[in-house]
Design a protein around this motif. Structure first.
Motif, PDB file in Angstrom:
ATOM      1  N   ALA A  42       3.738   2.819  15.112  1.00 26.71           N
ATOM      2  CA  ALA A  42       3.170   3.328  14.113  1.00 26.71           C
ATOM      3  C   ALA A  42       3.422   4.520  13.816  1.00 26.71           C
ATOM      4  O   ALA A  42       2.957   4.721  12.080  1.00 26.71           O
ATOM      5  CB  ALA A  42       1.383   2.954  14.607  1.00 26.71           C
ATOM      6  N   GLU A  43       3.991   4.962  14.248  1.00 23.89           N
ATOM      7  CA  GLU A  43       3.951   6.127  13.659  1.00 23.89           C
ATOM      8  C   GLU A  43       5.272   6.730  12.744  1.00 23.89           C
ATOM      9  O   GLU A  43       5.527   6.950  11.274  1.00 23.89           O
ATOM     10  CB  GLU A  43       4.397   7.765  15.125  1.00 23.89           C
ATOM     11  CG  GLU A  43       2.928   8.492  15.631  1.00 23.89           C
ATOM     12  CD  GLU A  43       3.909   8.973  16.773  1.00 23.89           C
ATOM     13  OE1 GLU A  43       4.387   9.259  17.001  1.00 23.89           O
ATOM     14  OE2 GLU A  43       3.039   9.473  17.303  1.00 23.89           O
ATOM     15  N   LEU A  44       6.016   6.132  12.959  1.00 24.85           N
ATOM     16  CA  LEU A  44       7.570   5.696  12.383  1.00 24.85           C
ATOM     17  C   LEU A  44       6.982   4.848  10.598  1.00 24.85           C
ATOM     18  O   LEU A  44       7.677   5.418   9.601  1.00 24.85           O
ATOM     19  CB  LEU A  44       8.584   4.823  12.921  1.00 24.85           C
ATOM     20  CG  LEU A  44       9.141   5.649  14.282  1.00 24.85           C
ATOM     21  CD1 LEU A  44      10.554   4.428  14.621  1.00 24.85           C
ATOM     22  CD2 LEU A  44       9.892   7.138  13.405  1.00 24.85           C
ATOM     23  N   VAL A  45       6.407   3.652  11.026  1.00 28.30           N
ATOM     24  CA  VAL A  45       5.519   3.024   9.406  1.00 28.30           C
ATOM     25  C   VAL A  45       4.965   4.311   8.748  1.00 28.30           C
ATOM     26  O   VAL A  45       5.147   3.757   7.606  1.00 28.30           O
ATOM     27  CB  VAL A  45       4.963   1.892  10.028  1.00 28.30           C
ATOM     28  CG1 VAL A  45       4.025   1.606   8.738  1.00 28.30           C
ATOM     29  CG2 VAL A  45       6.136   0.961  10.900  1.00 28.30           C
ATOM     30  N   LEU A  46       3.859   5.231   9.433  1.00 28.15           N
ATOM     31  CA  LEU A  46       3.105   5.455   8.220  1.00 28.15           C
ATOM     32  C   LEU A  46       3.839   7.435   7.700  1.00 28.15           C
ATOM     33  O   LEU A  46       4.745   7.360   6.828  1.00 28.15           O
ATOM     34  CB  LEU A  46       2.564   6.929   9.736  1.00 28.15           C
ATOM     35  CG  LEU A  46       1.473   5.635  10.026  1.00 28.15           C
ATOM     36  CD1 LEU A  46       0.197   7.207  11.060  1.00 28.15           C
ATOM     37  CD2 LEU A  46       0.198   5.373   8.605  1.00 28.15           C
ATOM     38  N   GLU A  47       5.366   7.289   9.043  1.00 28.94           N
ATOM     39  CA  GLU A  47       6.247   7.877   8.097  1.00 28.94           C
ATOM     40  C   GLU A  47       6.650   7.916   7.310  1.00 28.94           C
ATOM     41  O   GLU A  47       7.388   8.633   6.016  1.00 28.94           O
ATOM     42  CB  GLU A  47       7.443   8.234   9.522  1.00 28.94           C
ATOM     43  CG  GLU A  47       7.736  10.313   9.669  1.00 28.94           C
ATOM     44  CD  GLU A  47       8.239   9.844  10.669  1.00 28.94           C
ATOM     45  OE1 GLU A  47       9.343  10.036  10.335  1.00 28.94           O
ATOM     46  OE2 GLU A  47       7.914  10.524  11.629  1.00 28.94           O
ATOM     47  N   GLU A  48       7.110   6.372   7.409  1.00 30.09           N
ATOM     48  CA  GLU A  48       8.271   5.712   6.220  1.00 30.09           C
ATOM     49  C   GLU A  48       7.427   5.688   4.452  1.00 30.09           C
ATOM     50  O   GLU A  48       7.819   5.725   3.651  1.00 30.09           O
ATOM     51  CB  GLU A  48       8.813   4.891   6.357  1.00 30.09           C
ATOM     52  CG  GLU A  48      10.120   4.603   7.167  1.00 30.09           C
ATOM     53  CD  GLU A  48      10.828   4.773   6.332  1.00 30.09           C
ATOM     54  OE1 GLU A  48      10.946   4.578   4.885  1.00 30.09           O
ATOM     55  OE2 GLU A  48      11.645   5.660   6.458  1.00 30.09           O
ATOM     56  N   ARG A  49       6.165   5.715   4.976  1.00 37.78           N
ATOM     57  CA  ARG A  49       4.882   5.295   3.865  1.00 37.78           C
ATOM     58  C   ARG A  49       4.728   7.034   2.963  1.00 37.78           C
ATOM     59  O   ARG A  49       4.780   6.693   2.045  1.00 37.78           O
ATOM     60  CB  ARG A  49       3.863   4.883   4.411  1.00 37.78           C
ATOM     61  CG  ARG A  49       3.981   3.263   4.595  1.00 37.78           C
ATOM     62  CD  ARG A  49       3.415   2.262   3.618  1.00 37.78           C
ATOM     63  NE  ARG A  49       2.814   1.294   4.606  1.00 37.78           N
ATOM     64  CZ  ARG A  49       1.766   0.529   4.073  1.00 37.78           C
ATOM     65  NH1 ARG A  49       1.257   0.634   3.238  1.00 37.78           N
ATOM     66  NH2 ARG A  49       2.061  -1.154   4.229  1.00 37.78           N
ATOM     67  N   ARG A  50       4.791   7.224   3.605  1.00 33.79           N
ATOM     68  CA  ARG A  50       4.159   9.277   4.013  1.00 33.79           C
ATOM     69  C   ARG A  50       5.530   9.274   2.473  1.00 33.79           C
ATOM     70  O   ARG A  50       5.931   9.825   1.839  1.00 33.79           O
ATOM     71  CB  ARG A  50       3.702   9.637   4.403  1.00 33.79           C
ATOM     72  CG  ARG A  50       2.595  10.044   4.786  1.00 33.79           C
ATOM     73  CD  ARG A  50       2.518  10.684   6.267  1.00 33.79           C
ATOM     74  NE  ARG A  50       1.272  10.519   6.670  1.00 33.79           N
ATOM     75  CZ  ARG A  50       1.038  10.327   7.710  1.00 33.79           C
ATOM     76  NH1 ARG A  50       1.996  10.530   8.775  1.00 33.79           N
ATOM     77  NH2 ARG A  50      -0.068  10.106   8.445  1.00 33.79           N
ATOM     78  N   GLN A  51       6.301   8.742   3.104  1.00 33.34           N
ATOM     79  CA  GLN A  51       8.693   9.447   2.574  1.00 33.34           C
ATOM     80  C   GLN A  51       8.680   8.477   1.264  1.00 33.34           C
ATOM     81  O   GLN A  51       8.416   9.230   0.215  1.00 33.34           O
ATOM     82  CB  GLN A  51       9.334   9.675   3.555  1.00 33.34           C
ATOM     83  CG  GLN A  51       9.492  10.550   4.497  1.00 33.34           C
ATOM     84  CD  GLN A  51      10.835   9.913   5.593  1.00 33.34           C
ATOM     85  OE1 GLN A  51      11.604   8.849   5.027  1.00 33.34           O
ATOM     86  NE2 GLN A  51      11.306  10.903   5.873  1.00 33.34           N
ATOM     87  N   SER A  52       7.803   7.148   1.290  1.00 37.55           N
ATOM     88  CA  SER A  52       8.405   6.716  -0.564  1.00 37.55           C
ATOM     89  C   SER A  52       6.996   7.333  -0.966  1.00 37.55           C
ATOM     90  O   SER A  52       6.945   6.987  -1.718  1.00 37.55           O
ATOM     91  CB  SER A  52       7.670   4.890   0.091  1.00 37.55           C
ATOM     92  OG  SER A  52       5.926   4.477   0.652  1.00 37.55           O
ATOM     93  N   ALA A  53       5.749   7.752  -1.074  1.00 34.64           N
ATOM     94  CA  ALA A  53       4.518   8.019  -1.892  1.00 34.64           C
ATOM     95  C   ALA A  53       5.438   9.531  -1.972  1.00 34.64           C
ATOM     96  O   ALA A  53       4.654   9.924  -3.353  1.00 34.64           O
ATOM     97  CB  ALA A  53       3.772   8.148  -1.244  1.00 34.64           C
ATOM     98  N   ASN A  54       6.068   9.720  -1.686  1.00 35.64           N
ATOM     99  CA  ASN A  54       6.278  11.863  -1.766  1.00 35.64           C
ATOM    100  C   ASN A  54       7.485  11.729  -2.762  1.00 35.64           C
ATOM    101  O   ASN A  54       8.225  12.504  -3.800  1.00 35.64           O
ATOM    102  CB  ASN A  54       6.451  12.356  -1.100  1.00 35.64           C
ATOM    103  CG  ASN A  54       5.204  13.024   0.199  1.00 35.64           C
ATOM    104  OD1 ASN A  54       4.350  13.342  -0.717  1.00 35.64           O
ATOM    105  ND2 ASN A  54       5.764  12.960   1.402  1.00 35.64           N
ATOM    106  N   GLN A  55       8.381  10.536  -2.867  1.00 35.32           N
ATOM    107  CA  GLN A  55       9.139   9.846  -3.924  1.00 35.32           C
ATOM    108  C   GLN A  55       8.928   9.759  -5.320  1.00 35.32           C
ATOM    109  O   GLN A  55       8.244   9.231  -6.219  1.00 35.32           O
ATOM    110  CB  GLN A  55      10.571   8.914  -3.331  1.00 35.32           C
ATOM    111  CG  GLN A  55      11.012   9.018  -2.127  1.00 35.32           C
ATOM    112  CD  GLN A  55      11.451   8.286  -1.639  1.00 35.32           C
ATOM    113  OE1 GLN A  55      11.954   7.319  -2.437  1.00 35.32           O
ATOM    114  NE2 GLN A  55      12.454   8.859  -0.370  1.00 35.32           N
TER     115      GLN A  55
END
Length: 153
Positions: free
Chosen positions: A140-153
């Protein structure tokens, strides 16, 4: 011998309501599978009194139980292919490529150091899923991490 991807067809039929396959086609596939298995069954074609390599032979119990414990390399795969249910994984190409590279460069050499030279992909995939089952919070942490990174791009 049945098609190793038959279980994927069953999953597709369940999820899509049997799109693209008619009842006639599935009946034909079942009939072909039955014909193949009866044609390959050595017990029906062997008429000699000698047992074939696939037939069981009565043995001493001492032949079946070794005196020493077997090593993982001598045991063979942890489970048979018949126990496998294939499911598609939907991952990005770079993630799959990195995973396959880790299998070649890290996992297989580590197994080879333990004298396991007959590793099966199903064993590796099963181990990956068991690891995810042991640490679902990390997944779940990895999924959240990816979502946050894609939102910051």
């Amino acid at each position: 011998m049945s098609n190793p991807f038959d279980d994927l067809k069953e999953d597709d039929a369940e999820s899509t309501g049997s799109e693209g396959e008619t009842e006639n086609e599935s009946t034909t596939v079942s009939a072909e599978t039955a014909d193949e298995s009866s044609a390959e069954d050595p017990s029906t074609s062997n008429t000699s009194d000698e047992p074939s390599p696939n037939q069981s032979v009565d043995r001493d119990e001492s032949d079946e139980q070794p005196d020493t414990a077997l090593t993982p390399a001598e045991i063979g795969p942890a489970f048979e292919y018949s126990e496998v249910q294939q499911k598609p994984f939907y991952a990005r190409t770079e993630t799959v490529n990195e995973f396959e590279n880790k299998i070649r460069t890290t996992i297989v050499p580590t197994l080879a150091e333990a004298e396991i030279l007959d590793e099966e992909t199903r064993e590796i995939h099963d181990a990956v899923l068991r690891l995810a089952n042991e640490e679902p919070e990390r997944v779940a942490e990895l999924v959240l991490e990816e979502r946050r990174q894609s939102a910051n791009q």
